[in-house]
Design a protein around this motif. Structure first.
Motif, PDB file in Angstrom:
ATOM      1  N   LYS A 137       0.829  -1.210   0.000  1.00  0.00           N
ATOM      2  CA  LYS A 137       0.000   0.000   0.000  1.00  0.00           C
ATOM      3  C   LYS A 137       0.860   1.256   0.000  1.00  0.00           C
ATOM      4  O   LYS A 137       0.430   2.308  -0.492  1.00  0.00           O
ATOM      5  N   ASN A 138       2.043   1.175   0.566  1.00  0.00           N
ATOM      6  CA  ASN A 138       2.951   2.308   0.549  1.00  0.00           C
ATOM      7  C   ASN A 138       3.354   2.594  -0.901  1.00  0.00           C
ATOM      8  O   ASN A 138       3.943   1.743  -1.578  1.00  0.00           O
ATOM      9  N   LYS A 139       3.071   3.782  -1.367  1.00  0.00           N
ATOM     10  CA  LYS A 139       3.276   4.122  -2.783  1.00  0.00           C
ATOM     11  C   LYS A 139       4.748   4.091  -3.192  1.00  0.00           C
ATOM     12  O   LYS A 139       5.069   3.949  -4.375  1.00  0.00           O
ATOM     13  N   GLY A 140       5.644   4.225  -2.213  1.00  0.00           N
ATOM     14  CA  GLY A 140       7.063   4.202  -2.544  1.00  0.00           C
ATOM     15  C   GLY A 140       7.612   2.818  -2.828  1.00  0.00           C
ATOM     16  O   GLY A 140       8.743   2.677  -3.306  1.00  0.00           O
ATOM     17  N   MET A 141       6.791   1.796  -2.573  1.00  0.00           N
ATOM     18  CA  MET A 141       7.246   0.414  -2.749  1.00  0.00           C
ATOM     19  C   MET A 141       6.797  -0.153  -4.099  1.00  0.00           C
ATOM     20  O   MET A 141       6.371  -1.298  -4.209  1.00  0.00           O
ATOM     21  N   TYR A 142       6.902   0.663  -5.130  1.00  0.00           N
ATOM     22  CA  TYR A 142       6.597   0.199  -6.488  1.00  0.00           C
ATOM     23  C   TYR A 142       7.742  -0.698  -6.973  1.00  0.00           C
ATOM     24  O   TYR A 142       8.825  -0.716  -6.356  1.00  0.00           O
ATOM     25  N   PRO A 143       7.555  -1.455  -8.042  1.00  0.00           N
ATOM     26  CA  PRO A 143       8.643  -2.295  -8.538  1.00  0.00           C
ATOM     27  C   PRO A 143       9.917  -1.493  -8.802  1.00  0.00           C
ATOM     28  O   PRO A 143       9.894  -0.486  -9.509  1.00  0.00           O
ATOM     29  N   TYR A 144      10.999  -1.911  -8.197  1.00  0.00           N
ATOM     30  CA  TYR A 144      12.313  -1.278  -8.226  1.00  0.00           C
ATOM     31  C   TYR A 144      12.346   0.035  -7.450  1.00  0.00           C
ATOM     32  O   TYR A 144      13.284   0.822  -7.578  1.00  0.00           O
ATOM     33  N   GLY A 145      11.333   0.261  -6.626  1.00  0.00           N
ATOM     34  CA  GLY A 145      11.317   1.432  -5.771  1.00  0.00           C
ATOM     35  C   GLY A 145      11.709   1.071  -4.347  1.00  0.00           C
ATOM     36  O   GLY A 145      11.327   0.021  -3.832  1.00  0.00           O
ATOM     37  N   TYR A 146      12.461   1.920  -3.713  1.00  0.00           N
ATOM     38  CA  TYR A 146      12.847   1.826  -2.306  1.00  0.00           C
ATOM     39  C   TYR A 146      13.343   0.413  -1.970  1.00  0.00           C
ATOM     40  O   TYR A 146      14.325  -0.049  -2.551  1.00  0.00           O
ATOM     41  N   GLN A 147      12.660  -0.304  -1.089  1.00  0.00           N
ATOM     42  CA  GLN A 147      13.134  -1.636  -0.703  1.00  0.00           C
ATOM     43  C   GLN A 147      12.608  -2.746  -1.614  1.00  0.00           C
ATOM     44  O   GLN A 147      13.004  -3.904  -1.463  1.00  0.00           O
ATOM     45  N   ASN A 148      11.754  -2.412  -2.543  1.00  0.00           N
ATOM     46  CA  ASN A 148      11.208  -3.412  -3.476  1.00  0.00           C
ATOM     47  C   ASN A 148      12.039  -3.441  -4.766  1.00  0.00           C
ATOM     48  O   ASN A 148      11.554  -3.160  -5.856  1.00  0.00           O
ATOM     49  N   GLY A 149      13.324  -3.745  -4.598  1.00  0.00           N
ATOM     50  CA  GLY A 149      14.191  -3.809  -5.764  1.00  0.00           C
ATOM     51  C   GLY A 149      15.053  -2.587  -5.978  1.00  0.00           C
ATOM     52  O   GLY A 149      15.724  -2.477  -7.008  1.00  0.00           O
ATOM     53  N   GLY A 150      15.042  -1.638  -5.015  1.00  0.00           N
ATOM     54  CA  GLY A 150      16.005  -0.556  -5.077  1.00  0.00           C
ATOM     55  C   GLY A 150      17.403  -1.128  -4.872  1.00  0.00           C
ATOM     56  O   GLY A 150      17.581  -2.217  -4.318  1.00  0.00           O
ATOM     57  N   ASP A 151      18.402  -0.412  -5.324  1.00  0.00           N
ATOM     58  CA  ASP A 151      19.793  -0.858  -5.240  1.00  0.00           C
ATOM     59  C   ASP A 151      20.459  -0.096  -4.088  1.00  0.00           C
ATOM     60  O   ASP A 151      20.674   1.108  -4.164  1.00  0.00           O
ATOM     61  N   TRP A 152      20.793  -0.825  -3.016  1.00  0.00           N
ATOM     62  CA  TRP A 152      21.308  -0.230  -1.791  1.00  0.00           C
ATOM     63  C   TRP A 152      22.743  -0.679  -1.535  1.00  0.00           C
ATOM     64  O   TRP A 152      22.981  -1.837  -1.162  1.00  0.00           O
ATOM     65  N   THR A 153      23.689   0.227  -1.673  1.00  0.00           N
ATOM     66  CA  THR A 153      25.067  -0.086  -1.298  1.00  0.00           C
ATOM     67  C   THR A 153      25.161  -0.430   0.180  1.00  0.00           C
ATOM     68  O   THR A 153      26.050  -1.174   0.594  1.00  0.00           O
ATOM     69  N   TRP A 154      24.247   0.068   0.975  1.00  0.00           N
ATOM     70  CA  TRP A 154      24.204  -0.196   2.413  1.00  0.00           C
ATOM     71  C   TRP A 154      24.237  -1.701   2.698  1.00  0.00           C
ATOM     72  O   TRP A 154      24.818  -2.132   3.694  1.00  0.00           O
ATOM     73  N   PHE A 155      23.635  -2.487   1.803  1.00  0.00           N
ATOM     74  CA  PHE A 155      23.709  -3.940   1.947  1.00  0.00           C
ATOM     75  C   PHE A 155      24.680  -4.563   0.949  1.00  0.00           C
ATOM     76  O   PHE A 155      25.338  -5.551   1.260  1.00  0.00           O
ATOM     77  N   GLY A 156      24.777  -3.980  -0.230  1.00  0.00           N
ATOM     78  CA  GLY A 156      25.740  -4.490  -1.196  1.00  0.00           C
ATOM     79  C   GLY A 156      27.158  -4.444  -0.648  1.00  0.00           C
ATOM     80  O   GLY A 156      27.958  -5.368  -0.859  1.00  0.00           O
ATOM     81  N   GLY A 157      27.480  -3.395   0.104  1.00  0.00           N
ATOM     82  CA  GLY A 157      28.807  -3.278   0.699  1.00  0.00           C
ATOM     83  C   GLY A 157      29.082  -4.369   1.713  1.00  0.00           C
ATOM     84  O   GLY A 157      30.218  -4.816   1.877  1.00  0.00           O
ATOM     85  N   ARG A 158      28.035  -4.824   2.397  1.00  0.00           N
ATOM     86  CA  ARG A 158      28.212  -5.919   3.357  1.00  0.00           C
ATOM     87  C   ARG A 158      28.544  -7.221   2.630  1.00  0.00           C
ATOM     88  O   ARG A 158      29.329  -8.043   3.120  1.00  0.00           O
ATOM     89  N   MET A 159      27.946  -7.393   1.456  1.00  0.00           N
ATOM     90  CA  MET A 159      28.265  -8.580   0.660  1.00  0.00           C
ATOM     91  C   MET A 159      29.715  -8.522   0.190  1.00  0.00           C
ATOM     92  O   MET A 159      30.412  -9.552   0.182  1.00  0.00           O
ATOM     93  N   ILE A 160      30.179  -7.342  -0.171  1.00  0.00           N
ATOM     94  CA  ILE A 160      31.584  -7.189  -0.577  1.00  0.00           C
ATOM     95  C   ILE A 160      32.500  -7.653   0.552  1.00  0.00           C
ATOM     96  O   ILE A 160      33.459  -8.406   0.334  1.00  0.00           O
TER      97      ILE A 160
END
Length: 435
Positions: A345-368
């Motif tokens: 229902k949150n409008k910011g959570m569209y496909p590839y929006g925010y946490q629904n497929g957004g690209d976050w270095t905040w977690f990508g960096g942890r994978m590195i």
């Protein structure tokens, strides 16, 4: 959830220009392979500039958040005195709930009284200066605080902090109490795992509400990999900090780890399933949710030592393939494929929006970092480079990026700066070992 807001103007301390190669040719030839990469040095220096300016998550947020602070406290130690770092941690303990729970973040009390954000602010007589707030769909605040305290003590050597009293309890007792909260209030006996609301991977937005930050009568409770992996890491850190608690927590740690792999790991597909539902799914039956791959939760699971080296390699290959399929910029891609339009229902959570497929270095960096620590140094370096490049290209550290690699959300996002700093330091140390 942190409000989804327009991009705020960047701090003037940031990235006026790209890296300049000032080393002469002889110096470069004698330097280690990573020391020759000027982008590493440049992004590290800019990360240090960002963290000098404060402790809130980014310039779009007034609060200091524990899930963010946990990921940049190591970087903060390069710019702030130990007492300053410690005082931030004390505030979380002063605002600790009567059941041991930890707030998400804190903000000056007067600002909380004037705020129109919509949080139910939490006040405590132990903390007259700040008010807290807690996103109840999450189950990572307690785990994040334990990890942050462990990082502070590792950096400072200040073990006396554990004996310091806040109210009638020591810091050590409060850490233990916070873990007990999860077992008392967020533990599902049937599966032997902790639960939270249904969210997208590590996210803090449930589907059933326009904002989505509070448990409601409509919430679909679920077990996921992120919450349980964060809990495992916290238990490991707690037992390191307080060895006397090992007899109490080690059996629980072993059971949580075993049950995580039993209930959440899909052996056939070599991935974690998104959710085990306790009262049904919020998504339509037509959605095959197990097709969705959770990048962030997988990275944290690796940190929790849940996957073998072979499974880590398979996970990386899947992430790289997801990046290619989606067109995203980095393996910081939250998840793939995305939840369909209208799933939240949150409008910011569209496909590839925010946490629904957004690209976050905040977690990508942890994978590195986990790739590096598990022996995949070459792969880690290759996947790190596009994360560094967009910091330079966009003249700043941004909260998240669109599928076509455009910056979004808060500027000067300290969580991104923190995880990139941690990764860069690893590569610098690697060069020193080889000299």
């Amino acid at each position: 959830m942190k409000h989804i807001i327009p991009i705020i103007a960047l701090s003037t301390t940031l990235l006026a220009c790209g890296p300049k190669n000032t080393s002469n040719e002889k110096e470069e030839k004698s330097a280690g392979i990573y020391q020759q990469d000027s982008t590493l040095r440049f992004v590290k220096s800019q990360a240090l500039e960002v963290v000098k300016t404060g402790f809130n998550a980014g310039d779009g947020y007034g609060e200091v958040w524990i899930r963010d602070y946990n990921t940049f406290i190591t970087l903060s130690a390069e710019a702030h005195k130990p007492e300053v770092l410690k005082e931030n941690l004390r505030v979380f303990f002063r605002l600790q709930g009567s059941d041991g729970n930890i707030v998400d973040g804190f903000i000056p009390a007067q600002k909380a009284k004037e705020s129109k954000v919509g949080y139910d602010y939490i006040f405590n007589e132990l903390e007259p200066n700040y008010a807290g707030h807690k996103n109840t769909v999450e189950t990572d605040q307690e785990s994040s605080l334990v990890q942050a305290v462990a990082r502070y003590i590792t950096l400072s050597g200040d073990t006396a902090f554990l004996s310091e009293k806040v109210g009638t309890k020591t810091i050590a007792q409060r850490l233990d109490w916070s873990m007990e909260f999860l077992m008392n209030e967020r533990y599902d006996k049937k599966h032997g795992l902790i639960w939270g609301a249904t969210t997208a991977d590590w996210g803090d937005v449930q589907p059933e509400h326009d904002w989505g930050v509070y448990l409601t009568k409509d919430t679909h409770l679920a077990i996921d990999i992120y919450d349980n992996a964060m809990f495992l890491i916290a238990l490991d850190r707690l037992m390191e900090l307080i060895p006397a608690k090992k007899a109490k927590w080690q059996p629980i740690r072993e059971a949580i780890a075993s049950n995580t792999m039993k209930h959440l790991w899909d052996e056939k597909n070599q991935k974690f399933i998104p959710h085990v539902y306790l009262n049904g799914s919020p998504f339509p039956a037509s959605l095959n949710e197990n097709e969705i791959y959770y990048h962030g939760g997988t990275a944290v699971a690796i940190e929790a030592n849940l996957l073998s080296k072979e499974q880590i390699k398979v996970s990386l290959d899947k992430m790289i393939d997801n990046v290619k399929r989606s067109g995203a910029g980095t393996i910081g891609l939250t998840l793939y494929p995305t939840y369909p339009e209208g799933s939240f229902k949150n409008k910011g959570m569209y496909p590839y929006g925010y946490q629904n497929g957004g690209d976050w270095t905040w977690f990508g960096g942890r994978m590195i970092k986990q790739l590096y620590l598990n022996g995949f140094k070459k792969e880690a370096y290759e996947q790190l480079k596009p994360m560094l490049k967009r910091v330079i290209d966009n003249k700043g550290f941004y909260e998240w990026y669109t599928v076509d690699n455009k910056p979004k959300g808060s500027g000067t996002f300290r969580g991104e700066a923190g995880v990139l700093y941690d990764a860069i330091v690893l590569f610098e140390k690697d060069d020193l070992k080889q000299e």
